[in-house]
Design a protein around this motif. Sequence first.
Motif, PDB file in Angstrom:
ATOM      1  N   ALA A 269       0.831  -1.205   0.000  1.00 24.64           N
ATOM      2  CA  ALA A 269       0.000   0.000   0.000  1.00 24.64           C
ATOM      3  C   ALA A 269       0.865   1.255   0.000  1.00 24.64           C
ATOM      4  O   ALA A 269       0.506   2.270  -0.615  1.00 24.64           O
ATOM      5  CB  ALA A 269      -0.924  -0.001   1.215  1.00 24.64           C
ATOM      6  N   HIS A 270       2.007   1.198   0.666  1.00 25.70           N
ATOM      7  CA  HIS A 270       2.869   2.379   0.727  1.00 25.70           C
ATOM      8  C   HIS A 270       3.391   2.755  -0.656  1.00 25.70           C
ATOM      9  O   HIS A 270       3.685   3.930  -0.912  1.00 25.70           O
ATOM     10  CB  HIS A 270       4.039   2.138   1.684  1.00 25.70           C
ATOM     11  CG  HIS A 270       4.761   3.402   2.051  1.00 25.70           C
ATOM     12  ND1 HIS A 270       4.321   4.258   3.032  1.00 25.70           N
ATOM     13  CD2 HIS A 270       5.888   3.969   1.540  1.00 25.70           C
ATOM     14  CE1 HIS A 270       5.146   5.285   3.121  1.00 25.70           C
ATOM     15  NE2 HIS A 270       6.107   5.138   2.222  1.00 25.70           N
ATOM     16  N   THR A 271       3.487   1.788  -1.553  1.00 28.89           N
ATOM     17  CA  THR A 271       3.936   2.120  -2.906  1.00 28.89           C
ATOM     18  C   THR A 271       2.902   2.958  -3.667  1.00 28.89           C
ATOM     19  O   THR A 271       3.225   3.536  -4.711  1.00 28.89           O
ATOM     20  CB  THR A 271       4.266   0.861  -3.729  1.00 28.89           C
ATOM     21  OG1 THR A 271       3.076   0.115  -3.985  1.00 28.89           O
ATOM     22  CG2 THR A 271       5.290  -0.004  -3.023  1.00 28.89           C
ATOM     23  N   ALA A 272       1.679   3.034  -3.156  1.00 23.52           N
ATOM     24  CA  ALA A 272       0.701   3.949  -3.741  1.00 23.52           C
ATOM     25  C   ALA A 272       1.017   5.392  -3.372  1.00 23.52           C
ATOM     26  O   ALA A 272       0.564   6.323  -4.043  1.00 23.52           O
ATOM     27  CB  ALA A 272      -0.705   3.589  -3.268  1.00 23.52           C
TER      28      ALA A 272
ATOM     29  N   ALA B  36      -7.707   3.958  -2.478  1.00 22.81           N
ATOM     30  CA  ALA B  36      -7.870   5.237  -1.782  1.00 22.81           C
ATOM     31  C   ALA B  36      -6.533   5.954  -1.618  1.00 22.81           C
ATOM     32  O   ALA B  36      -6.434   7.169  -1.844  1.00 22.81           O
ATOM     33  CB  ALA B  36      -8.519   5.003  -0.422  1.00 22.81           C
ATOM     34  N   TYR B  37      -5.488   5.238  -1.204  1.00 23.59           N
ATOM     35  CA  TYR B  37      -4.164   5.840  -1.080  1.00 23.59           C
ATOM     36  C   TYR B  37      -3.703   6.442  -2.413  1.00 23.59           C
ATOM     37  O   TYR B  37      -3.205   7.567  -2.465  1.00 23.59           O
ATOM     38  CB  TYR B  37      -3.158   4.775  -0.649  1.00 23.59           C
ATOM     39  CG  TYR B  37      -2.827   4.729   0.835  1.00 23.59           C
ATOM     40  CD1 TYR B  37      -3.484   5.520   1.759  1.00 23.59           C
ATOM     41  CD2 TYR B  37      -1.827   3.868   1.300  1.00 23.59           C
ATOM     42  CE1 TYR B  37      -3.167   5.457   3.112  1.00 23.59           C
ATOM     43  CE2 TYR B  37      -1.500   3.797   2.644  1.00 23.59           C
ATOM     44  CZ  TYR B  37      -2.171   4.595   3.549  1.00 23.59           C
ATOM     45  OH  TYR B  37      -1.839   4.533   4.874  1.00 23.59           O
ATOM     46  N   ARG B  38      -3.843   5.666  -3.487  1.00 31.43           N
ATOM     47  CA  ARG B  38      -3.364   6.117  -4.791  1.00 31.43           C
ATOM     48  C   ARG B  38      -4.062   7.399  -5.212  1.00 31.43           C
ATOM     49  O   ARG B  38      -3.421   8.386  -5.598  1.00 31.43           O
ATOM     50  CB  ARG B  38      -3.588   5.028  -5.846  1.00 31.43           C
ATOM     51  CG  ARG B  38      -3.148   5.412  -7.260  1.00 31.43           C
ATOM     52  CD  ARG B  38      -3.796   4.529  -8.317  1.00 31.43           C
ATOM     53  NE  ARG B  38      -5.253   4.575  -8.270  1.00 31.43           N
ATOM     54  CZ  ARG B  38      -5.995   5.568  -8.753  1.00 31.43           C
ATOM     55  NH1 ARG B  38      -5.428   6.616  -9.329  1.00 31.43           N
ATOM     56  NH2 ARG B  38      -7.316   5.533  -8.667  1.00 31.43           N
ATOM     57  N   SER B  39      -5.383   7.403  -5.127  1.00 32.90           N
ATOM     58  CA  SER B  39      -6.145   8.562  -5.567  1.00 32.90           C
ATOM     59  C   SER B  39      -5.877   9.780  -4.687  1.00 32.90           C
ATOM     60  O   SER B  39      -5.643  10.889  -5.196  1.00 32.90           O
ATOM     61  CB  SER B  39      -7.636   8.232  -5.571  1.00 32.90           C
ATOM     62  OG  SER B  39      -8.413   9.362  -5.924  1.00 32.90           O
ATOM     63  N   ALA B  40      -5.909   9.592  -3.368  1.00 32.25           N
ATOM     64  CA  ALA B  40      -5.701  10.718  -2.461  1.00 32.25           C
ATOM     65  C   ALA B  40      -4.326  11.333  -2.662  1.00 32.25           C
ATOM     66  O   ALA B  40      -4.165  12.566  -2.636  1.00 32.25           O
ATOM     67  CB  ALA B  40      -5.867  10.255  -1.012  1.00 32.25           C
ATOM     68  N   MET B  41      -3.318  10.484  -2.894  1.00 26.35           N
ATOM     69  CA  MET B  41      -1.965  11.005  -3.081  1.00 26.35           C
ATOM     70  C   MET B  41      -1.833  11.717  -4.420  1.00 26.35           C
ATOM     71  O   MET B  41      -1.117  12.730  -4.526  1.00 26.35           O
ATOM     72  CB  MET B  41      -0.945   9.872  -2.985  1.00 26.35           C
ATOM     73  CG  MET B  41       0.478  10.344  -2.837  1.00 26.35           C
ATOM     74  SD  MET B  41       0.712  11.220  -1.258  1.00 26.35           S
ATOM     75  CE  MET B  41       2.450  11.652  -1.367  1.00 26.35           C
ATOM     76  N   GLU B  42      -2.506  11.234  -5.458  1.00 31.04           N
ATOM     77  CA  GLU B  42      -2.453  11.911  -6.753  1.00 31.04           C
ATOM     78  C   GLU B  42      -3.008  13.333  -6.646  1.00 31.04           C
ATOM     79  O   GLU B  42      -2.441  14.279  -7.196  1.00 31.04           O
ATOM     80  CB  GLU B  42      -3.224  11.115  -7.802  1.00 31.04           C
ATOM     81  CG  GLU B  42      -2.490   9.879  -8.290  1.00 31.04           C
ATOM     82  CD  GLU B  42      -3.251   9.144  -9.376  1.00 31.04           C
ATOM     83  OE1 GLU B  42      -4.402   9.535  -9.676  1.00 31.04           O
ATOM     84  OE2 GLU B  42      -2.695   8.181  -9.934  1.00 31.04           O
TER      85      GLU B  42
END
Length: 443
Positions: free
Chosen positions: A221-224, A250-256
């Motif tokens: 997940a951290h790689t997102a 969720a992680y990927r989108s929020a970080m983008e």
Amino acid sequence: MPAPEPPPPQPSLPEAAARFGAHVLTEAASRARDIGAAAGGLPRPPVLSGAAPPVPTAPAVHPAPSAGVPAPSSPAPGTRLGRVLGGPTGLGTASLRMLRRDAPPAATTGTGPKADVQGKVIPGLYHHPIPEPDPVRVEEVSRRIKAWALDEVSLYPDDWEEEFDGFSVGRYMVGCHPDAPTIDHLMLATRLMVAENAVDDCYCEDHGGSPDGLGERLLLAHTALDSLHTTAEYRPQWAKSLHADAPRRAYRSAMEYFVRAAGPSQADRLRHDMARLHMGYLAEAAWAQLDHVPEVWEYLAMRQFNNFRPCPTITDTVGGYELPADLHAQPAMQEVIALAGNATTIVNDLYSYTKELKAPGRHLNLPVVISEREGVSDRDAYLKSVEIHNELMHDFETAAASLAAESPVPSVQRFLRGVAAWVDGNHHWHQSNTYRYSLPDFW
């Protein structure tokens, strides 16, 4: 085109220092006034591309603390309850006490007439009431975050909808970020909060979480958040994995969204603090696997990592400005941020205490650890936890006031105000969210 709105008035540095609840030297306050006059206030933060029109922010938070809801009867000064309700003692603490030691504690008034309906403050808990978060902003953030959760990342099934609504994340983030210039800025924090909560629930706790295999799940997940740089052959497999489950989506989108609004150092700061969070998750999971109750100091060490730190550390991005990397990295600022994270996390331990007791298995929190390790009653362990929180809060405010006096730089002043506002908003949400929390009957 209409003329741009004038920048909102900024508190003077002496007011900001007083906001931290610590005694600031007269010469430091005088120096701060000179700097503040020269600066002429802070510029309005830049608006994100496509941002909604700004909504007026909530009034400034008043510095006066509340001693919490009064106890049914006045406790003896020598008892643990008496010490908690009485406030700090000893050299240099007089300015931290807003009440005489022989006066009864005052009821909380800062949350307005709905305070009784919205939940009681823990008696004796040192905190600062805030105005009720702007309902216009709350409604819009709540609408947008639910649309994001359902339409963009497919975060939860239909039968989790009530729990998602009960989390009241829109109200939470509006209360924690009163200086956010637009709804789009607020959404940066709101998506990240929801994503972090999804990882905690689905990987660690309520919704299928387990300590078994947690390290692998957290790493992937951290790689997102911190992109994998690998060979062309294997990169598509990694990219596909980012959509494999709700926490990673969720992680990927929020970080983008976040990296499009943040500067490179702000984004890297968040990645670092998220790694800290994940390390704390792993320590707690290891204790669960061993059925081990740590020493109190060990538990507090774990809580410095498994805590809210990623949230106040992005307060400048949400505010639409940037605290330069060298100022953020200085040891005094790191101490302030760590103490803020530690104090707010003990708030979570205290307000979620009864909720966790009802959950299956043994759930570690500070009162449970103190009770088991120090051989005291549940009540005394809880009251000692209140004392620990209060000491951390006073240490935070003293450290913040000292840094404010020593670093009269506008971005430092604003960042410190933002962290303090986050601390206060975090308490307000816990205290008022009766869907999730209730207090034990210890008073």
